[in-house]
Scaffold this motif. Sequence first.
Motif, short mmCIF file in Angstrom:
data_model
loop_
_atom_site.label_atom_id
_atom_site.label_comp_id
_atom_site.label_asym_id
_atom_site.label_seq_id
_atom_site.Cartn_x
_atom_site.Cartn_y
_atom_site.Cartn_z
N ASN A 236 0.82 -1.22 0.00
CA ASN A 236 0.00 0.00 0.00
C ASN A 236 0.85 1.26 0.00
O ASN A 236 0.39 2.32 0.42
N TYR A 237 2.08 1.14 -0.47
CA TYR A 237 2.98 2.30 -0.47
C TYR A 237 2.39 3.44 -1.32
O TYR A 237 1.97 3.22 -2.45
N TYR A 238 2.39 4.65 -0.73
CA TYR A 238 1.75 5.79 -1.42
C TYR A 238 2.46 6.16 -2.72
O TYR A 238 1.88 6.81 -3.60
N GLY A 239 3.70 5.73 -2.85
CA GLY A 239 4.44 6.01 -4.08
C GLY A 239 4.20 4.98 -5.17
O GLY A 239 4.76 5.09 -6.26
N GLY A 240 3.34 3.99 -4.88
CA GLY A 240 3.08 2.91 -5.81
C GLY A 240 3.79 1.65 -5.38
O GLY A 240 4.93 1.69 -4.91
N LYS A 241 3.12 0.51 -5.51
CA LYS A 241 3.70 -0.76 -5.07
C LYS A 241 5.01 -1.03 -5.80
O LYS A 241 5.05 -1.00 -7.03
N PRO A 242 6.11 -1.28 -5.08
CA PRO A 242 7.38 -1.59 -5.75
C PRO A 242 7.25 -2.86 -6.57
O PRO A 242 6.52 -3.78 -6.20
N ALA A 243 7.98 -2.93 -7.68
CA ALA A 243 7.94 -4.14 -8.52
C ALA A 243 8.70 -5.28 -7.88
O ALA A 243 8.27 -6.43 -7.93
N VAL A 244 9.84 -5.00 -7.27
CA VAL A 244 10.65 -6.05 -6.63
C VAL A 244 9.99 -6.42 -5.31
O VAL A 244 9.78 -5.58 -4.44
N GLU A 245 9.65 -7.71 -5.17
CA GLU A 245 8.86 -8.13 -4.01
C GLU A 245 9.65 -8.18 -2.71
O GLU A 245 9.15 -7.79 -1.65
N LYS A 246 10.89 -8.65 -2.79
CA LYS A 246 11.68 -8.83 -1.56
C LYS A 246 13.05 -8.18 -1.69
O LYS A 246 13.65 -8.18 -2.78
N VAL A 247 13.56 -7.70 -0.58
CA VAL A 247 14.94 -7.22 -0.49
C VAL A 247 15.55 -7.89 0.74
O VAL A 247 15.08 -7.69 1.87
N THR A 248 16.55 -8.73 0.50
CA THR A 248 17.26 -9.36 1.61
C THR A 248 18.63 -8.71 1.72
O THR A 248 19.35 -8.60 0.73
N VAL A 249 18.97 -8.30 2.92
CA VAL A 249 20.26 -7.66 3.17
C VAL A 249 21.07 -8.57 4.07
O VAL A 249 20.74 -8.76 5.25
N LYS A 250 22.09 -9.18 3.52
CA LYS A 250 22.96 -10.04 4.32
C LYS A 250 24.01 -9.21 5.05
O LYS A 250 24.46 -8.18 4.53
N ILE A 251 24.40 -9.69 6.22
CA ILE A 251 25.51 -9.07 6.96
C ILE A 251 26.70 -10.01 6.82
O ILE A 251 26.71 -11.11 7.39
N ILE A 252 27.67 -9.59 6.02
CA ILE A 252 28.85 -10.42 5.76
C ILE A 252 30.09 -9.56 6.03
O ILE A 252 30.40 -8.65 5.27
N PRO A 253 30.77 -9.82 7.13
CA PRO A 253 31.83 -8.89 7.56
C PRO A 253 33.15 -9.02 6.80
O PRO A 253 34.21 -8.75 7.36
N ASP A 254 33.09 -9.39 5.55
CA ASP A 254 34.31 -9.50 4.76
C ASP A 254 33.96 -9.24 3.30
O ASP A 254 33.15 -9.96 2.70
N ALA A 255 34.59 -8.22 2.72
CA ALA A 255 34.24 -7.82 1.36
C ALA A 255 34.57 -8.90 0.33
O ALA A 255 33.85 -9.08 -0.65
N ASN A 256 35.66 -9.63 0.56
CA ASN A 256 36.01 -10.69 -0.39
C ASN A 256 34.94 -11.79 -0.40
O ASN A 256 34.62 -12.37 -1.44
N SER A 257 34.39 -12.07 0.78
CA SER A 257 33.32 -13.08 0.86
C SER A 257 32.08 -12.59 0.12
O SER A 257 31.37 -13.38 -0.53
N ILE A 258 31.81 -11.29 0.20
CA ILE A 258 30.66 -10.74 -0.52
C ILE A 258 30.85 -10.92 -2.02
O ILE A 258 29.95 -11.33 -2.75
N MET A 259 32.08 -10.66 -2.48
CA MET A 259 32.34 -10.80 -3.91
C MET A 259 32.26 -12.26 -4.35
O MET A 259 31.82 -12.58 -5.44
N ALA A 260 32.68 -13.17 -3.46
CA ALA A 260 32.56 -14.60 -3.78
C ALA A 260 31.09 -14.98 -3.93
O ALA A 260 30.71 -15.71 -4.86
N GLN A 261 30.24 -14.47 -3.02
CA GLN A 261 28.81 -14.78 -3.09
C GLN A 261 28.14 -14.11 -4.28
O GLN A 261 27.14 -14.62 -4.81
#
Length: 550
Positions: A236-261
Amino acid sequence: MKLRSSRPAAALSALLSAAVLLSACTSGENTTAPPAGEQTPPAAEAKKEKTDGGEIIWAYLSDPQGFSDLWATTTTSSEINDLVTSSLYHYSTKQDLDPDLAVGQPTFSEDKKEMTVKIRTDAKYTDGQPVTADDVVFTYNVALSPDYKGPRKGVFEQLAKVEKVDEATIKFTFKQPFASFIDLMAYNILPKHILGETPVKDMDKAPFIKQPVGSGPYKLEEWKQGQYLRLVRNENYYGGKPAVEKVTVKIIPDANSIMAQLQTGEVNASTVPADNLAVIEQYAKTSGKIKLQKGIKSSTYLYVAWNLTNPLFQDKKVRQALTMAIDRQGIVDGVQEGQGVIVHSQTPPTYWSYTENVPKFPFDAEKAKAMLAEAGWKDSDGDTILDKDGKKFEFEMQVNQGNKVREKAVTVIQQQLKKIGISVQPRVVEGSAFSKNFQSKQFESIFYGWNISGDPNPKGIWHSAEIEHGLNNVTYKNPEVDKLIDEDLQTFDTNKRKELLGKIDALIAEDQPYTFLYSPTTTVAYPANLEGFNPARDSLREVEKWYFTK
């Protein structure tokens, strides 16, 4: 100026009279800079039919600090907060005001002491309650409360009162004309019906801070600290329903691991650190699964902050010598892969008030040694470390864990200072503790970054009034800088402001409370079939406009 420490993770400054966030980018500050806006296409051309649904999986190096701009100071916190909550305005890429809950631009009384803002009446919180003028008044009265001790207190210093005029109109009254008013406009609006009975002094510990009810494009479904945050779209967002249904934000304390994923698909969108750019660029070309947006300019700058309460750093000549002993261009070229430009003071090059007319301290190790000798620092016992009055020139330099580019930069600085007889002990600190150490002044020196938005007046970081509760974490004091900052805050003429702000930059550059390093550019990786992102924005900003294609 709104300041947020630049993001510590993949995806990175205070009162500021502007908005500042501490920048702790993935490692990736920002990445190398091909022509701005250049995009590396995927191997296979995607069809452009828009689809409804899909998931963005992003990653940060550390958790956000919570869901209130009044207490959070990191870019990670701000970016996630913007997904869940609303504010009167957002800042455009040109640092102008874009209406969010507001309708149109603020209007002023003739003496500029009163400002009126109209708001839309169709916005609702995700619990079904409407967002009202009462919520706006409540939020700003939290900031004005004597019990509010958060780091943004100085931002609201010139605000005398906030009143509801009618159901859709709020009046702000200033103690005097306030040119940095835009810095007040991007704070998330708090729900009075949930927090109205919570004492202001306890609000930063309220359950709401971890389990928010907002009115933004997404709502928080689950937050597992140190693991992930899962968000689903606000239907019901007043700006219009976003097209992308989900946003998952992982916490990964190493940038190299993020790039591997990123390469295994466990993360499908991310800021790309400079030291991983070549690998990720090759992966984009061969896999066809991702595409890169390069050369995104930022209002971020990196620096080494010197704690001025430490006797080692109280002599201006010593600080200037430290800067001259560090090969900043070498760091940009060798560590940041060329993705950035050297800065000499506290205004990012993207700002309208930026000036090159400031004192500069170019790399010159021999001159740095001579300046230290003039300040009394000599190797009197032959151990290669400079000393003075029985005190060795040695100190610790903190850097946030997981940001490999910054860790490498600190190692380079350690080696370069060693050549002139200074011993540096790098200390890698976990992201949350790192931010806390900086804000509580528990450091000798620290490698950090500011991400700045809003008005360029730098009160929050550099005015002496911001030492106790603001973001003047190095305890910098210069009465002339204070005077110019105060004068600028009351000046509405742009040309006059540019002159005043230029003088402030010159004085701070002369004093070198920080060694100003560089302003990076950013590269972001997106799924190959994602469209709708703003090529001038990094991270998750404006994710509600993104969509997948098939």
